[in-house]
Design an enzyme around this catalytic site. Structure first.
Site, short mmCIF file in Angstrom:
data_model
loop_
_atom_site.label_atom_id
_atom_site.label_comp_id
_atom_site.label_asym_id
_atom_site.label_seq_id
_atom_site.Cartn_x
_atom_site.Cartn_y
_atom_site.Cartn_z
N HIS B 81 0.81 -1.10 0.08
CA HIS B 81 0.09 -0.07 -0.07
C HIS B 81 0.87 1.15 -0.08
O HIS B 81 1.71 1.30 0.73
CB HIS B 81 -0.67 0.18 1.24
CG HIS B 81 -1.84 1.30 1.25
ND1 HIS B 81 -2.89 1.54 0.68
CD2 HIS B 81 -1.73 2.44 2.02
CE1 HIS B 81 -3.50 2.58 0.88
NE2 HIS B 81 -2.60 3.13 1.68
N ASP B 160 -15.88 2.35 5.89
CA ASP B 160 -14.79 3.21 5.37
C ASP B 160 -15.10 4.07 4.37
O ASP B 160 -14.89 5.22 4.17
CB ASP B 160 -13.46 2.44 5.26
CG ASP B 160 -12.35 3.44 4.71
OD1 ASP B 160 -12.00 4.36 5.63
OD2 ASP B 160 -11.90 3.36 3.61
N ARG B 167 -15.01 12.50 5.59
CA ARG B 167 -13.64 13.07 6.16
C ARG B 167 -13.26 14.10 5.10
O ARG B 167 -12.84 14.99 5.13
CB ARG B 167 -12.74 11.90 6.29
CG ARG B 167 -13.07 10.96 7.58
CD ARG B 167 -12.14 9.91 7.91
NE ARG B 167 -10.65 10.19 7.43
CZ ARG B 167 -9.79 9.40 7.18
NH1 ARG B 167 -10.21 7.93 6.93
NH2 ARG B 167 -8.37 9.48 7.07
N SER B 182 -8.31 3.07 8.13
CA SER B 182 -8.97 3.03 6.65
C SER B 182 -8.16 2.09 5.80
O SER B 182 -8.48 1.23 5.03
CB SER B 182 -8.90 4.60 5.97
OG SER B 182 -9.33 4.57 4.73
N LYS B 186 -9.10 -2.30 4.78
CA LYS B 186 -9.15 -2.72 3.49
C LYS B 186 -8.11 -3.78 3.19
O LYS B 186 -8.46 -4.62 2.49
CB LYS B 186 -9.02 -1.50 2.48
CG LYS B 186 -10.36 -0.71 2.43
CD LYS B 186 -10.09 0.32 1.57
CE LYS B 186 -9.46 1.49 2.18
NZ LYS B 186 -9.33 2.79 1.46
#
Lengths: 433, 433
Positions: B81, B160, B167, B182, B186
């Protein structure tokens, strides 16, 4: 204007320009900014604070959002605002006393919600009494009697009304800048040329310590200055309920007794201090001593009571209440509150007492709750007072005995009794002008 | 549960119990708490932070809000990520390299918004390429090729999705606890048994300094641990755009050139570092040196390129792109970017470059904007590079010449040229596992 960028700025503790502040609030009022962005903005203000001139701008936006009342400059009007407490009936004695000393007092007051009562609710326990007067009538009564107390019309500071409702449900009420804008906008829009603030400090108030109280006072004074309004702040102790009665009709009775000359120490000290500042600000007296003497005189002579009688009559209430408070609504039951231990009272959870009284409808659970004007309590003990086991320390007045018993238990549990001797507390902590 | 009391608790920096956190988030997801209360709650979290176990609970609630994908334990899957940067095409080279080394890589990726591009958008510039595969197809491709990159389906971590959207419009994106929940929810829900995080640090990233980056890394690692996911974090420099190209088809071309053996220093260093950790976490290699050797081998031998070809073919794209990148969409105009001063590049405003490219549709203004896959820029200079006046330092590729000229000016203005020599910057600041 980019709403997210402005929230971000405040979130990071930066100062908003006057234009940015205006853009944000106006867009919200025009429904171009949704509630959730305003909620995030308010929480950012809560956490990061605001500079004095940001607070002044916010106050200005609030004022400009609605109608303004004004009085001839020569009237030199003074109002009093209290940050809220249990048993706070001071306005009802203060206004006629100040008026009897020549002060002009335009009071726009509120209703009670939760643990605190409202001046309007108390006055409405007087048979026939009306608070929904027109501006014209309001001014006429002030001109004649020297004071009037009415409810806020929808078109004064609508911006604060809307934002306050959002603050209430987003845990952003207790923010000094937001409190300042909310108080000051209303007091300026209603035409008060001077203002005395009774700033409650202590466990029962939302301002818990003197340091925060001083910060708030400074913001209030600086904001008043910006709008040519002179502000005096009296810091008063809010650890015990005020006076000996809590409940609408019961407090009216207590106010009348005070105006008839009865000595009630805490009420006496607070009312006289606030009245003194009202006299000084409106220049009806030159020194504190002179003002104090004026106040004693109008109570002793019955002039203040006479002002009260006239005020009640002009607002359609039954003025005989000033001679015979027993025409006020009376509760069916009187339940004695009996001490379970001996000792000295160390603390009183005034907020809990306020909520306990909501159960017998002496206060409101929600905006729509119906009040029982006759319900309430007599509470004769203050912090530092001695209590004997099995002594009657007060009374619950109610029309529902079962709810009353429950209220009684909650009130008893609100007293913290110590085995050691406890010092009595000062009523007035400090005053600044 | 009283929503205001829970907001108040977080507002005052207190810790919420697991039950309180669950009650609040679940009530919101069931529409029992309005958006404005969640907005205030999020801003309170932004300001006051969260304890590690609160973050773990939030992550759990997120995961449980939707479907979970799982893979055989023996696959020992690893995903990567990135916290987002300009020109960040690393996944597209990293996944085939790792797969060629025997690693199983289930990648669920996102689209670009604002100044950063998205891996899915880049891949979709390959004629015919599909990212909306079923879970079954996703697993089949991973089993066959070793990796697959697809878009997130609506039923993975819906909590999320909904909270992220709020947000985004309430300036509460850059909160370390919220970022952690978040990302991790995932990556855990998609079935990654291990995770390498490319944590961007610098002026172009939302994490500006190493201190904050270390706090975030700690939260990510601790949250992974709670769900039996091993996490490695690579802190990488995000002061210059990555590689030499920014723009969807242009970046695919650059990726293929890299897999064909072209040396691109910053891409090379970052890709190899991330790949090394993927190999170590999935236990396909024992030491860093061994892993590095494996990586060099699969690039040199063409095995990684072969994985890429197979992946494109199975996801319905035209695999000939691996031999002839010119079948990718091409822009009509190429505008040379000419330096206006001599000196050394001191800083590059990568974010501004990202936004400049949105003007020629290389990126998206809003979720609904249509992309021009062929648009973008070639940018050959990095911080510390020498520039001569009138030198061509890059190219803008566009189909709208007027917008392109504007983009070009903004890109030029994003370079800060110093007269003094400037040191080149390190790509990798630190790694932890």
């Amino acid at each position: 204007m980019n709403a997210v960028e402005l929230i971000m700025k405040k979130r990071d503790g930066k100062k908003l320009s006057k234009q940015e502040m205006k853009d944000f609030i106006h867009s919200y009022l025009e429904n171009k900014i949704p509630e959730y962005q305003m909620a995030a903005f308010l929480m950012a203000i809560f956490q990061r604070g605001m500079e004095t001139d940001e607070v002044q701008t916010l106050t200005e936006i609030y004022i400009e959002s609605g109608r303004k009342i004004s009085f001839p400059k020569s009237w030199n009007t003074v109002d009093k605002h209290s940050t809220g407490g249990v048993g706070d009936k001071i306005s009802i004695m203060l206004a006629p006393i100040a008026a009897a000393c020549g002060v002009k007092v335009p009071m726009i007051s509120g209703r009670g919600l939760g643990h605190t009562g409202g001046t309007l609710d108390k006055l409405e326990s007087i048979p026939g009494f009306r608070t929904d007067l027109t501006e014209k009538k309001f001014k006429e009564i002030i001109e004649k009697v020297g004071f009037s107390i009415i409810s806020q019309s929808q078109d004064i500071v609508p911006a604060d009304k809307r934002i306050y409702a959002l603050r209430d449900v987003t845990a952003t009420v207790e923010s000094l800048p937001l409190i300042t804008a909310s108080i000051m906008s209303k007091k300026i829009a209603e035409g008060a040329q001077n203002l005395v603030i009774d700033l409650k400090v202590g466990s029962g108030a939302f301002i818990k310590n003197l340091e925060n109280a001083e910060k708030l006072a400074e913001l209030l004074i600086q904001t008043g200055k910006k709008f040519d309004q002179q502000v005096a702040v009296v810091f008063s102790n809010m650890n015990s309920p005020l006076g000996n009665y809590v409940g609408n009709a019961l407090e009216i009775k207590e106010c009348i007794e005070y105006l008839r000359g009865k000595k009630i120490p805490d009420i006496d000290e607070l009312t006289q201090t606030l009245a003194k500042y009202m006299i000084l600000l409106s220049q009806k007296g030159k020194t504190k001593n002179e003002a104090a003497e004026m106040i004693r005189k109008v109570i002793r002579s019955g002039e203040a009571l006479e002002k009260m009688r006239e005020f009640i009559r002009l607002q359609k209430g039954d003025p005989r209440v000033c001679d015979d408070p027993d025409i006020l609504p009376q509760a069916k039951f009187e339940l004695p509150i009996i001490a379970e231990n001996s000792g000295w009272i160390e603390s009183i959870d005034a907020q809990n007492i306020g909520y306990a009284l909501v159960e017998i409808n002496a206060g409101r659970k929600t905006i729509k709750s119906r009040l029982d004007h006759s319900a309430g309590a007599y509470l004769r003990k203050k912090i530092g007072d001695k209590v004997e086991k099995s002594e009657e320390i007060g009374t619950v007045f109610c029309n529902d005995k079962i709810a009353g018993e429950h209220t009684l238990k909650r009130i008893l549990a609100s007293y913290n009794i110590s085995e050691k001797k406890i010092k009595k507390e000062k009523m007035i902590l400090k005053s600044i002008m």
